[in-house]
Design an enzyme around this catalytic site. Structure first.
Site, PDB file in Angstrom:
ATOM      1  N   ASP A   1       0.847  -1.185   0.000  1.00 38.90           N
ATOM      2  CA  ASP A   1       0.000   0.000   0.000  1.00 38.90           C
ATOM      3  C   ASP A   1       0.887   1.242   0.000  1.00 38.90           C
ATOM      4  O   ASP A   1       1.771   1.370   0.844  1.00 38.90           O
ATOM      5  CB  ASP A   1      -0.880  -0.047   1.263  1.00 38.90           C
ATOM      6  CG  ASP A   1      -1.633   1.237   1.515  1.00 38.90           C
ATOM      7  OD1 ASP A   1      -2.826   1.265   1.265  1.00 38.90           O
ATOM      8  OD2 ASP A   1      -1.022   2.214   1.983  1.00 38.90           O
TER       9      ASP A   1
ATOM     10  N   ASP B   1       0.758   5.466  -0.100  1.00 36.13           N
ATOM     11  CA  ASP B   1      -0.169   6.555   0.129  1.00 36.13           C
ATOM     12  C   ASP B   1       0.565   7.894   0.012  1.00 36.13           C
ATOM     13  O   ASP B   1       1.668   8.047   0.538  1.00 36.13           O
ATOM     14  CB  ASP B   1      -0.736   6.389   1.542  1.00 36.13           C
ATOM     15  CG  ASP B   1      -2.015   7.167   1.711  1.00 36.13           C
ATOM     16  OD1 ASP B   1      -3.067   6.527   1.783  1.00 36.13           O
ATOM     17  OD2 ASP B   1      -1.950   8.413   1.758  1.00 36.13           O
TER      18      ASP B   1
ATOM     19  N   ASP C   1       3.197   1.241   3.369  1.00 37.27           N
ATOM     20  CA  ASP C   1       2.557   1.123   4.670  1.00 37.27           C
ATOM     21  C   ASP C   1       2.836  -0.274   5.220  1.00 37.27           C
ATOM     22  O   ASP C   1       2.346  -1.271   4.693  1.00 37.27           O
ATOM     23  CB  ASP C   1       1.044   1.362   4.514  1.00 37.27           C
ATOM     24  CG  ASP C   1       0.333   1.341   5.856  1.00 37.27           C
ATOM     25  OD1 ASP C   1       0.647   0.473   6.702  1.00 37.27           O
ATOM     26  OD2 ASP C   1      -0.550   2.179   6.060  1.00 37.27           O
TER      27      ASP C   1
END
Ligand SMILES: [Zn+2]
Length: 371
Positions: free
Chosen positions: A93, A95, A279
């Site tokens: 992930d 971001d 992440d």
């Protein structure tokens, strides 16, 4: 329910009436979660097939819908232990708010600068690590837009699905260059200082190639800054750059009089700059719920779409799926937002007519209300 939220759900309801969300593979082994107040108001949902999932979405119209990276024998049982976990997709992930940029907007917003940065990182993760170092093929890496400000990379190859939490942690440590020791990558004295060559696989080659590129740039100040070496050493390296670059190609690291500890410092400095930030929690947590691809992110109105070519994806244009019929809105804040090919100028107190997708985005982000 607040008027804005009612509007958002009405728009999503109209969308889901016309469009179906795709079932993830092995849907009957996945846990689902849904929410409208929070990202996940409740979880432990399970669907036996795509139809029942879409019926649920059309009936409940959640603003957010997520599904498990994990596969379970009994996905709807609770507590978690009773689900009988079997395996989990490997997920990375990324971001936008993880990276330092020059943007000065609220944390809830995004712009071209931060989105380009996160897109660049996702491309680097795929091309510099997942393919060459972890051995996944392009086709095995499924790229999905998160619907707001980042990407989820899903890997569903069986050996990746079987990875334990510890195994996933080791992959993360590799990506972050944590614990990377020059000696372990071949730094040694053999009459002269030997180290990884530019042709080598893995971290050693990556660092040698990057250093070689910095040196080829011919700017001593730039080299000192980006490789973390003192300016006098950087100047000596640049003055002998052809020899040094030649040396790095062969794995000879002392073609110029620079101390071994300076090279080791450069090695670690470059490694840190080449590492990829993802992440950690998402990759480690084998019971994590993540956004369901092809559903709408209620906080933007964007679809969490599958991406064919990450490098060419425009996160402020390509995921627009809501309509273009005109809606009258009243601005709540001053903010310019690029959506698709236009920049929308939201201004507090100003009324304007916006296409539905922009009115939705503005309402969801608190930039306007629908009149
Ligand atoms: Zn930004």
């Amino acid at each position: 329910m607040e008027p804005s939220k009612e509007y958002l759900r009405r728009k999503l309801s109209e969308y889901y009436d016309k469009h179906s969300v795709l079932a993830p593979p092995r849907i009957d082994q996945r846990e689902f979660g849904a929410g409208s107040d929070k990202k996940i108001d409740f979880r432990h949902l399970a669907f036996r097939d795509e139809n029942t999932m879409n019926t649920y979405i059309r009936t409940s119209v959640p603003l957010y819908i997520s599904y498990s990276a994990g596969y379970y024998e009994f996905p709807d049982k609770r507590p978690m232990a009773r689900k009988n976990w079997q395996s989990a997709d490997l997920i990375f992930d990324l971001d936008a708010d993880e990276y330092e940029t020059s943007c000065d907007h609220d944390a809830s917003m995004v712009c071209d600068i931060c989105m380009s940065r996160v897109t660049e990182e996702a491309v680097r993760l795929v091309e510099d690590f997942l393919i060459p170092d972890f051995g996944f093929s392009k086709g095995e890496i499924i790229s999905v837009f998160s619907g707001n400000r980042g990407y989820h990379l899903h890997i569903r190859r069986e050996d990746a699905q079987q990875l334990s939490q510890q195994g996933r942690k080791e992959l993360l440590d590799y990506l972050s260059s944590r614990g990377l020791e020059p000696n372990a990558l071949g730094f040694r004295m053999e009459g002269h200082l030997r180290g990884p060559s530019t042709a080598e696989k893995g971290w050693g080659g990556k660092i040698a190639r990057h250093l070689s590129k910095l040196i080829a740039g011919g700017d001593a100040k730039e080299l000192a800054k980006k490789a973390g070496v003192g300016l006098p050493s950087a100047k000596r390296i640049i003055a002998n750059k052809h020899e040094v670059i030649n040396g790095l190609e062969q794995g000879h690291w002392d073609k110029v009089n620079v101390r071994r500890d300076s090279w080791e410092r450069a090695f670690k400095h470059v490694a840190a700059s080449l590492s990829v930030k993802v992440d950690q929690g998402v990759t480690m947590d084998v019971s994590r719920l993540i956004r369901l691809p092809t559903s709408i992110h209620g906080g933007t109105g964007f679809v969490a779409c599958y991406i064919r070519n990450l490098g060419k994806f425009d996160p402020l244009k390509d995921p627009i799926v809501l309509g273009t019929s005109v809606e009258r809105v009243k601005g709540l804040k001053d903010m310019d937002v690029r959506l698709g090919d236009e920049t929308i100028e939201f201004r507090a107190g100003k009324e304007m007519d916006l296409p539905e997708y922009a009115a939705y985005y503005g309402c969801a982000k608190g930039l306007c209300v629908v009149e």
